[in-house]
Design a protein around this motif. Sequence first.
Motif, PDB file in Angstrom:
ATOM      1  N   ALA A 161     -10.568  -5.431 -33.424  1.00 27.27           N
ATOM      2  CA  ALA A 161     -11.050  -5.236 -34.791  1.00 27.27           C
ATOM      3  C   ALA A 161     -12.411  -4.539 -34.793  1.00 27.27           C
ATOM      4  O   ALA A 161     -12.706  -3.755 -35.705  1.00 27.27           O
ATOM      5  N   THR A 162     -13.230  -4.798 -33.797  1.00 30.17           N
ATOM      6  CA  THR A 162     -14.526  -4.120 -33.686  1.00 30.17           C
ATOM      7  C   THR A 162     -14.326  -2.614 -33.534  1.00 30.17           C
ATOM      8  O   THR A 162     -15.015  -1.809 -34.179  1.00 30.17           O
ATOM      9  N   ILE A 163     -13.373  -2.226 -32.687  1.00 26.60           N
ATOM     10  CA  ILE A 163     -13.070  -0.799 -32.505  1.00 26.60           C
ATOM     11  C   ILE A 163     -12.465  -0.225 -33.773  1.00 26.60           C
ATOM     12  O   ILE A 163     -12.830   0.870 -34.224  1.00 26.60           O
ATOM     13  N   PHE A 164     -11.527  -0.946 -34.353  1.00 23.43           N
ATOM     14  CA  PHE A 164     -10.811  -0.540 -35.564  1.00 23.43           C
ATOM     15  C   PHE A 164     -11.798  -0.270 -36.712  1.00 23.43           C
ATOM     16  O   PHE A 164     -11.803   0.808 -37.329  1.00 23.43           O
ATOM     17  N   VAL A 165     -12.646  -1.248 -37.004  1.00 20.94           N
ATOM     18  CA  VAL A 165     -13.578  -1.145 -38.129  1.00 20.94           C
ATOM     19  C   VAL A 165     -14.607  -0.053 -37.888  1.00 20.94           C
ATOM     20  O   VAL A 165     -15.015   0.646 -38.825  1.00 20.94           O
ATOM     21  N   SER A 166     -15.038   0.117 -36.642  1.00 24.81           N
ATOM     22  CA  SER A 166     -16.009   1.172 -36.319  1.00 24.81           C
ATOM     23  C   SER A 166     -15.421   2.548 -36.609  1.00 24.81           C
ATOM     24  O   SER A 166     -16.088   3.429 -37.171  1.00 24.81           O
ATOM     25  N   PHE A 167     -14.154   2.740 -36.233  1.00 22.00           N
ATOM     26  CA  PHE A 167     -13.480   4.006 -36.510  1.00 22.00           C
ATOM     27  C   PHE A 167     -13.365   4.237 -38.014  1.00 22.00           C
ATOM     28  O   PHE A 167     -13.623   5.344 -38.513  1.00 22.00           O
ATOM     29  N   LEU A 168     -12.974   3.201 -38.753  1.00 25.36           N
ATOM     30  CA  LEU A 168     -12.814   3.341 -40.194  1.00 25.36           C
ATOM     31  C   LEU A 168     -14.137   3.628 -40.884  1.00 25.36           C
ATOM     32  O   LEU A 168     -14.180   4.310 -41.914  1.00 25.36           O
ATOM     33  N   TRP A 169     -15.236   3.131 -40.320  1.00 27.00           N
ATOM     34  CA  TRP A 169     -16.561   3.437 -40.878  1.00 27.00           C
ATOM     35  C   TRP A 169     -16.819   4.938 -40.802  1.00 27.00           C
ATOM     36  O   TRP A 169     -17.229   5.547 -41.787  1.00 27.00           O
ATOM     37  N   GLU A 170     -16.591   5.535 -39.636  1.00 25.21           N
ATOM     38  CA  GLU A 170     -16.807   6.974 -39.527  1.00 25.21           C
ATOM     39  C   GLU A 170     -15.843   7.732 -40.431  1.00 25.21           C
ATOM     40  O   GLU A 170     -16.205   8.765 -41.021  1.00 25.21           O
ATOM     41  N   LEU A 171     -14.624   7.247 -40.546  1.00 20.55           N
ATOM     42  CA  LEU A 171     -13.630   7.903 -41.394  1.00 20.55           C
ATOM     43  C   LEU A 171     -14.092   7.967 -42.843  1.00 20.55           C
ATOM     44  O   LEU A 171     -13.787   8.927 -43.549  1.00 20.55           O
ATOM     45  N   GLY A 172     -14.830   6.944 -43.295  1.00 20.30           N
ATOM     46  CA  GLY A 172     -15.319   6.969 -44.672  1.00 20.30           C
ATOM     47  C   GLY A 172     -15.457   5.624 -45.354  1.00 20.30           C
ATOM     48  O   GLY A 172     -16.030   5.519 -46.431  1.00 20.30           O
ATOM     49  N   TYR A 173     -14.941   4.550 -44.735  1.00 22.04           N
ATOM     50  CA  TYR A 173     -15.000   3.222 -45.350  1.00 22.04           C
ATOM     51  C   TYR A 173     -16.368   2.602 -45.102  1.00 22.04           C
ATOM     52  O   TYR A 173     -16.522   1.730 -44.229  1.00 22.04           O
ATOM     53  N   ARG A 174     -17.371   3.052 -45.867  1.00 19.29           N
ATOM     54  CA  ARG A 174     -18.748   2.631 -45.636  1.00 19.29           C
ATOM     55  C   ARG A 174     -19.233   1.712 -46.752  1.00 19.29           C
ATOM     56  O   ARG A 174     -18.432   1.100 -47.430  1.00 19.29           O
ATOM     57  N   GLU A 175     -20.559   1.609 -46.891  1.00 21.23           N
ATOM     58  CA  GLU A 175     -21.167   0.658 -47.819  1.00 21.23           C
ATOM     59  C   GLU A 175     -20.687  -0.745 -47.457  1.00 21.23           C
ATOM     60  O   GLU A 175     -20.871  -1.175 -46.331  1.00 21.23           O
ATOM     61  N   TRP A 176     -20.012  -1.447 -48.359  1.00 20.41           N
ATOM     62  CA  TRP A 176     -19.519  -2.782 -48.012  1.00 20.41           C
ATOM     63  C   TRP A 176     -18.057  -2.753 -47.590  1.00 20.41           C
ATOM     64  O   TRP A 176     -17.364  -3.768 -47.586  1.00 20.41           O
ATOM     65  N   GLY A 177     -17.594  -1.576 -47.151  1.00 20.84           N
ATOM     66  CA  GLY A 177     -16.229  -1.417 -46.687  1.00 20.84           C
ATOM     67  C   GLY A 177     -15.799  -2.355 -45.576  1.00 20.84           C
ATOM     68  O   GLY A 177     -14.655  -2.847 -45.587  1.00 20.84           O
ATOM     69  N   PRO A 178     -16.678  -2.645 -44.575  1.00 21.06           N
ATOM     70  CA  PRO A 178     -16.264  -3.572 -43.513  1.00 21.06           C
ATOM     71  C   PRO A 178     -15.840  -4.948 -44.011  1.00 21.06           C
ATOM     72  O   PRO A 178     -15.090  -5.644 -43.324  1.00 21.06           O
ATOM     73  N   LEU A 179     -16.322  -5.347 -45.196  1.00 19.66           N
ATOM     74  CA  LEU A 179     -15.873  -6.625 -45.754  1.00 19.66           C
ATOM     75  C   LEU A 179     -14.388  -6.590 -46.101  1.00 19.66           C
ATOM     76  O   LEU A 179     -13.736  -7.637 -46.212  1.00 19.66           O
ATOM     77  N   LEU A 180     -13.846  -5.379 -46.270  1.00 15.28           N
ATOM     78  CA  LEU A 180     -12.413  -5.208 -46.489  1.00 15.28           C
ATOM     79  C   LEU A 180     -11.679  -4.861 -45.201  1.00 15.28           C
ATOM     80  O   LEU A 180     -10.609  -5.404 -44.916  1.00 15.28           O
ATOM     81  N   THR A 181     -12.248  -3.929 -44.429  1.00 10.04           N
ATOM     82  CA  THR A 181     -11.540  -3.435 -43.252  1.00 10.04           C
ATOM     83  C   THR A 181     -11.503  -4.450 -42.108  1.00 10.04           C
ATOM     84  O   THR A 181     -10.527  -4.488 -41.361  1.00 10.04           O
ATOM     85  N   ALA A 182     -12.539  -5.267 -41.968  1.00  9.32           N
ATOM     86  CA  ALA A 182     -12.540  -6.263 -40.884  1.00  9.32           C
ATOM     87  C   ALA A 182     -11.434  -7.305 -41.074  1.00  9.32           C
ATOM     88  O   ALA A 182     -10.654  -7.553 -40.142  1.00  9.32           O
ATOM     89  N   PRO A 183     -11.321  -7.940 -42.254  1.00  7.73           N
ATOM     90  CA  PRO A 183     -10.206  -8.878 -42.439  1.00  7.73           C
ATOM     91  C   PRO A 183      -8.845  -8.208 -42.285  1.00  7.73           C
ATOM     92  O   PRO A 183      -7.915  -8.808 -41.740  1.00  7.73           O
TER      93      PRO A 183
END
Length: 285
Positions: free
Chosen positions: A215-237
């Motif tokens: 999930a750490t790798i997954f969420v990090s990739f999604l951050w660069e893709l564009g899921y920023r701001e409070w996006g990890p609160l969605l992408t991590a779960p």
Amino acid sequence: MGWHAGEVPADLPTSLPTTDRAALSLTTVLPAVGVSLSAFLLFGLMLPGWGHGLLVLSLAAAWWVSRELGKDLSLIGIGIAIVSITSVEADVHWDRFFTIGIVLLLAVLAPSLIDRLVYRRHAIRFPWRTGQKWSRLEKSYLVAVPLLGWLILPFYFISSGTYLNWPYITDGSELARFFVGVNFVGTWDELFFICTCFALLRRHFPVWLANLLQATIFVSFLWELGYREWGPLLTAPFALLQGWIFTKTGSLTYVLIVHLLFDVVVFLSIVHAHNPGVMGFFLVG
């Protein structure tokens, strides 16, 4: 009625302990944590020097600790390194469309081919068919996923301004490329993060730890893709839930359908955010 129980891969080497009973030690955990954190540095913080340095150091430590651990973490590291050679920020221009697509394909193919042709095994698998029928709970979840996306995603993209990380679509060709790109990346996510990273980590660590690492790798990739701001609160779960569901069902088909249903709402939400009033079925405009 419940989720189907997953199984440890049949070709797990007898020299490795069954992960649920394996005693965790810093010498085995730290290299894996280092590989996952290298993705955070590369994709989340966008620090290529530090990220690649940590990746190399972690892989060297893994090989020093255990040949099998070194093999598996190297496959993950190869995929991470390949993705890091280009920016994965959302872009529908033809050159970026094909560049990102080719890089992501190589990041999945290279570890899989090395696993089969060099290591002579099948630790990386893509289990499209399990022969098991989906339970009522699993079918219900397929309905719940797009419904939750409909409730949450427009609010996230619009209130945070994150939709601006995706291009403003001006014509039909770009819209088609955007739709294909969203679904392609969603498919790639499951092939790489779940069937490659999570499956390889699962050979050495308990489900909970392997899931946190992928999930750490997954969420990090999604951050660069564009899921920023409070996006990890969605992408991590979401990343953790995908790993858990894959453990229970053992089905790539199921987790992929879940992901693509969610991504359809992602696509519609971003188009809606860029074009207020075009789609009247969202609660946030």
